[in-house]
Design a protein around this motif. Structure first.
Motif, PDB file in Angstrom:
ATOM      1  N   VAL A 150       0.545  -1.367  -0.252  1.00 37.49           N
ATOM      2  CA  VAL A 150      -0.226  -0.229   0.004  1.00 37.49           C
ATOM      3  C   VAL A 150       0.397   1.595   0.067  1.00 37.49           C
ATOM      4  CG1 VAL A 150      -0.286   0.558   2.570  1.00 37.49           C
ATOM      5  CG2 VAL A 150      -2.196   1.079   1.004  1.00 37.49           C
ATOM      6  N   LEU A 151       2.039   1.229  -0.126  1.00 34.87           N
ATOM      7  CA  LEU A 151       3.041   2.493   0.813  1.00 34.87           C
ATOM      8  C   LEU A 151       3.231   2.982  -0.710  1.00 34.87           C
ATOM      9  CD1 LEU A 151       5.396   1.518   3.125  1.00 34.87           C
ATOM     10  CD2 LEU A 151       3.476   3.024   3.120  1.00 34.87           C
ATOM     11  N   GLY A 152       3.122   1.853  -2.127  1.00 41.45           N
ATOM     12  CA  GLY A 152       3.718   2.445  -3.123  1.00 41.45           C
ATOM     13  C   GLY A 152       2.498   3.208  -3.860  1.00 41.45           C
ATOM     14  N   ALA A 153       1.180   3.377  -3.024  1.00 45.26           N
ATOM     15  CA  ALA A 153       0.281   4.563  -3.413  1.00 45.26           C
ATOM     16  C   ALA A 153       0.821   5.653  -3.131  1.00 45.26           C
ATOM     17  CB  ALA A 153      -1.254   3.700  -2.612  1.00 45.26           C
ATOM     18  N   ILE A 154       1.625   5.961  -2.206  1.00 47.50           N
ATOM     19  CA  ILE A 154       2.064   7.212  -2.194  1.00 47.50           C
ATOM     20  C   ILE A 154       3.206   7.549  -3.033  1.00 47.50           C
ATOM     21  CG2 ILE A 154       3.858   8.834  -0.142  1.00 47.50           C
ATOM     22  CD1 ILE A 154       2.388   6.689   1.814  1.00 47.50           C
ATOM     23  N   THR A 155       4.296   6.825  -3.711  1.00 47.18           N
ATOM     24  CA  THR A 155       5.136   7.433  -4.358  1.00 47.18           C
ATOM     25  C   THR A 155       4.175   7.811  -5.244  1.00 47.18           C
ATOM     26  OG1 THR A 155       5.765   4.903  -4.518  1.00 47.18           O
ATOM     27  CG2 THR A 155       6.943   5.726  -6.178  1.00 47.18           C
ATOM     28  N   PRO A 156       3.658   7.632  -6.113  1.00 49.50           N
ATOM     29  CA  PRO A 156       3.050   8.861  -7.471  1.00 49.50           C
ATOM     30  C   PRO A 156       2.623  10.870  -6.819  1.00 49.50           C
ATOM     31  CG  PRO A 156       1.761   6.814  -7.165  1.00 49.50           C
ATOM     32  CD  PRO A 156       2.851   6.915  -6.407  1.00 49.50           C
ATOM     33  N   ILE A 157       2.209  10.175  -5.575  1.00 42.30           N
ATOM     34  CA  ILE A 157       2.418  12.021  -5.357  1.00 42.30           C
ATOM     35  C   ILE A 157       4.307  12.561  -5.362  1.00 42.30           C
ATOM     36  CG2 ILE A 157       2.033  13.358  -2.901  1.00 42.30           C
ATOM     37  CD1 ILE A 157       0.525  10.616  -1.792  1.00 42.30           C
ATOM     38  N   GLY A 158       4.840  11.539  -4.925  1.00 47.24           N
ATOM     39  CA  GLY A 158       6.297  12.143  -5.320  1.00 47.24           C
ATOM     40  C   GLY A 158       6.419  12.441  -6.248  1.00 47.24           C
ATOM     41  N   GLY A 159       6.074  11.050  -7.629  1.00 51.06           N
ATOM     42  CA  GLY A 159       6.169  11.754  -9.058  1.00 51.06           C
ATOM     43  C   GLY A 159       5.800  13.140  -9.414  1.00 51.06           C
ATOM     44  N   VAL A 160       4.115  13.477  -9.109  1.00 43.40           N
ATOM     45  CA  VAL A 160       3.758  14.469  -9.630  1.00 43.40           C
ATOM     46  C   VAL A 160       4.125  16.185  -8.985  1.00 43.40           C
ATOM     47  CG1 VAL A 160       1.627  15.881  -9.079  1.00 43.40           C
ATOM     48  CG2 VAL A 160       1.148  13.060 -10.075  1.00 43.40           C
ATOM     49  N   LEU A 161       5.432  15.323  -7.775  1.00 37.62           N
ATOM     50  CA  LEU A 161       5.638  16.919  -7.541  1.00 37.62           C
ATOM     51  C   LEU A 161       6.902  17.235  -8.246  1.00 37.62           C
ATOM     52  CD1 LEU A 161       4.905  16.466  -3.636  1.00 37.62           C
ATOM     53  CD2 LEU A 161       4.921  18.296  -4.957  1.00 37.62           C
ATOM     54  N   PHE A 162       8.017  15.970  -8.477  1.00 40.55           N
ATOM     55  CA  PHE A 162       8.934  16.132  -9.522  1.00 40.55           C
ATOM     56  C   PHE A 162       8.597  16.435 -10.846  1.00 40.55           C
ATOM     57  CE2 PHE A 162      10.939  11.433  -6.749  1.00 40.55           C
ATOM     58  CZ  PHE A 162      11.696  12.771  -6.325  1.00 40.55           C
ATOM     59  N   LEU A 163       7.429  16.267 -11.278  1.00 38.90           N
ATOM     60  CA  LEU A 163       7.559  16.892 -12.140  1.00 38.90           C
ATOM     61  C   LEU A 163       6.608  18.222 -12.953  1.00 38.90           C
ATOM     62  CD1 LEU A 163       4.000  13.940 -13.893  1.00 38.90           C
ATOM     63  CD2 LEU A 163       6.986  14.695 -14.439  1.00 38.90           C
ATOM     64  N   THR A 164       6.274  18.781 -11.319  1.00 37.42           N
ATOM     65  CA  THR A 164       6.499  20.292 -11.386  1.00 37.42           C
ATOM     66  C   THR A 164       7.505  20.792 -11.331  1.00 37.42           C
ATOM     67  OG1 THR A 164       3.293  19.240  -9.971  1.00 37.42           O
ATOM     68  CG2 THR A 164       5.037  21.269  -9.544  1.00 37.42           C
ATOM     69  N   GLY A 165       8.043  20.175 -10.468  1.00 38.44           N
ATOM     70  CA  GLY A 165       9.558  21.128 -10.384  1.00 38.44           C
ATOM     71  C   GLY A 165       9.780  21.060 -11.638  1.00 38.44           C
ATOM     72  N   TRP A 166       9.995  20.533 -12.122  1.00 37.92           N
ATOM     73  CA  TRP A 166      10.590  20.306 -13.915  1.00 37.92           C
ATOM     74  C   TRP A 166       9.870  21.463 -14.278  1.00 37.92           C
ATOM     75  CZ3 TRP A 166      15.167  18.997 -13.882  1.00 37.92           C
ATOM     76  CH2 TRP A 166      16.050  18.401 -13.026  1.00 37.92           C
ATOM     77  N   VAL A 167       8.516  21.972 -14.097  1.00 34.50           N
ATOM     78  CA  VAL A 167       7.430  22.353 -15.153  1.00 34.50           C
ATOM     79  C   VAL A 167       7.935  23.982 -14.627  1.00 34.50           C
ATOM     80  CG1 VAL A 167       5.353  23.495 -15.172  1.00 34.50           C
ATOM     81  CG2 VAL A 167       5.205  20.579 -15.683  1.00 34.50           C
ATOM     82  N   CYS A 168       7.905  23.525 -13.448  1.00 37.83           N
ATOM     83  CA  CYS A 168       8.602  25.217 -12.725  1.00 37.83           C
ATOM     84  C   CYS A 168       9.835  26.212 -13.426  1.00 37.83           C
ATOM     85  CB  CYS A 168       8.624  25.293 -10.935  1.00 37.83           C
ATOM     86  SG  CYS A 168       6.930  25.052 -10.905  1.00 37.83           S
ATOM     87  N   ILE A 169      10.789  24.958 -13.576  1.00 40.94           N
ATOM     88  CA  ILE A 169      11.741  25.022 -14.140  1.00 40.94           C
ATOM     89  C   ILE A 169      11.892  25.585 -15.757  1.00 40.94           C
ATOM     90  CG2 ILE A 169      14.408  24.248 -14.800  1.00 40.94           C
ATOM     91  CD1 ILE A 169      14.547  22.845 -12.370  1.00 40.94           C
ATOM     92  N   ILE A 170      10.789  25.075 -16.181  1.00 44.70           N
ATOM     93  CA  ILE A 170      10.571  25.471 -17.577  1.00 44.70           C
ATOM     94  C   ILE A 170      10.330  26.657 -17.144  1.00 44.70           C
ATOM     95  CG2 ILE A 170       9.350  24.966 -19.897  1.00 44.70           C
ATOM     96  CD1 ILE A 170       9.956  22.218 -18.725  1.00 44.70           C
ATOM     97  N   LEU A 171       9.135  27.125 -16.410  1.00 40.95           N
ATOM     98  CA  LEU A 171       8.470  28.438 -16.083  1.00 40.95           C
ATOM     99  C   LEU A 171       9.634  29.666 -16.458  1.00 40.95           C
ATOM    100  CD1 LEU A 171       5.278  27.288 -14.780  1.00 40.95           C
ATOM    101  CD2 LEU A 171       5.471  27.820 -16.943  1.00 40.95           C
ATOM    102  N   ALA A 172      10.221  28.909 -15.402  1.00 41.01           N
ATOM    103  CA  ALA A 172      11.645  29.823 -15.085  1.00 41.01           C
ATOM    104  C   ALA A 172      12.461  30.685 -16.134  1.00 41.01           C
ATOM    105  CB  ALA A 172      12.221  29.188 -14.011  1.00 41.01           C
ATOM    106  N   ALA A 173      12.774  29.473 -16.556  1.00 46.68           N
ATOM    107  CA  ALA A 173      13.234  30.060 -18.185  1.00 46.68           C
ATOM    108  C   ALA A 173      12.448  30.694 -18.708  1.00 46.68           C
ATOM    109  CB  ALA A 173      14.036  27.900 -18.555  1.00 46.68           C
ATOM    110  N   MET A 174      11.643  30.631 -19.136  1.00 45.33           N
ATOM    111  CA  MET A 174      10.181  30.979 -20.587  1.00 45.33           C
ATOM    112  C   MET A 174      10.673  32.765 -20.341  1.00 45.33           C
ATOM    113  SD  MET A 174       8.134  28.414 -21.181  1.00 45.33           S
ATOM    114  CE  MET A 174       6.410  29.115 -21.967  1.00 45.33           C
ATOM    115  N   LYS A 175       9.896  32.308 -18.785  1.00 45.44           N
ATOM    116  CA  LYS A 175       9.768  34.047 -17.952  1.00 45.44           C
ATOM    117  C   LYS A 175      10.899  35.134 -18.261  1.00 45.44           C
ATOM    118  CE  LYS A 175       9.379  36.001 -13.798  1.00 45.44           C
ATOM    119  NZ  LYS A 175       8.529  36.414 -12.283  1.00 45.44           N
ATOM    120  N   HIS A 176      12.577  34.354 -17.797  1.00 41.28           N
ATOM    121  CA  HIS A 176      13.635  34.913 -17.535  1.00 41.28           C
ATOM    122  C   HIS A 176      13.788  35.194 -19.620  1.00 41.28           C
ATOM    123  CE1 HIS A 176      17.871  36.068 -17.402  1.00 41.28           C
ATOM    124  NE2 HIS A 176      18.326  35.507 -18.003  1.00 41.28           N
TER     125      HIS A 176
END
Length: 126
Positions: A98-124
């Motif tokens: 059942v702990l495997g159900a928590i793992t995708p939350i971390g994956g979504v957080l990772f994806l969010t971080g990468w999108v934020c880096i893309i947005l920061a670069a585009m903003k700059h």
């Protein structure tokens, strides 16, 4: 900025230590499935530790500077490591599926971080 360099280095240190622990202390304790889970946790922790170092360096330099999206990226990378890698470490050791159900939350957080880096670069770039 400095906090992401520090947390990135800390997560990198822990990834190396946990990788060695998994390879030596857990050899013969974890089956192949558990070992694979452990290695995946170490791998993603190290990837995102490096990402945290890059975020800290970008924020410290004049390349992108103190961009709000980079701050968010650093925060969600740290949380992603805890949720993604942390849940996989516990899953590998405990076998509680059942702990495997928590793992995708971390994956979504990772994806969010990468999108934020893309947005920061585009903003700059504007």
């Amino acid at each position: 900025m400095k906090r992401f360099i520090v947390t990135g280095a800390l997560h990198g240190f822990l990834a190396v230590a946990l990788g060695a622990f998994g390879a030596h202390a857990l050899d013969g304790i974890l089956d192949a499935y558990g070992q694979d889970i452990w290695n995946k946790a170490v791998q993603y922790q190290m990837f995102h530790a490096t990402g945290l170092l890059v975020i800290g360096l970008l924020m410290s330099s004049k390349i992108l500077g103190e961009v709000k999206q980079l701050n968010v990226a650093g925060i969600v990378f740290n949380l992603g490591i805890v949720f993604f890698s942390g849940s996989l470490y516990v899953l590998a050791l405990s076998g509680i599926k059942v702990l495997g159900a928590i793992t995708p939350i971390g994956g979504v957080l990772f994806l969010t971080g990468w999108v934020c880096i893309i947005l920061a670069a585009m903003k700059h770039a504007r």
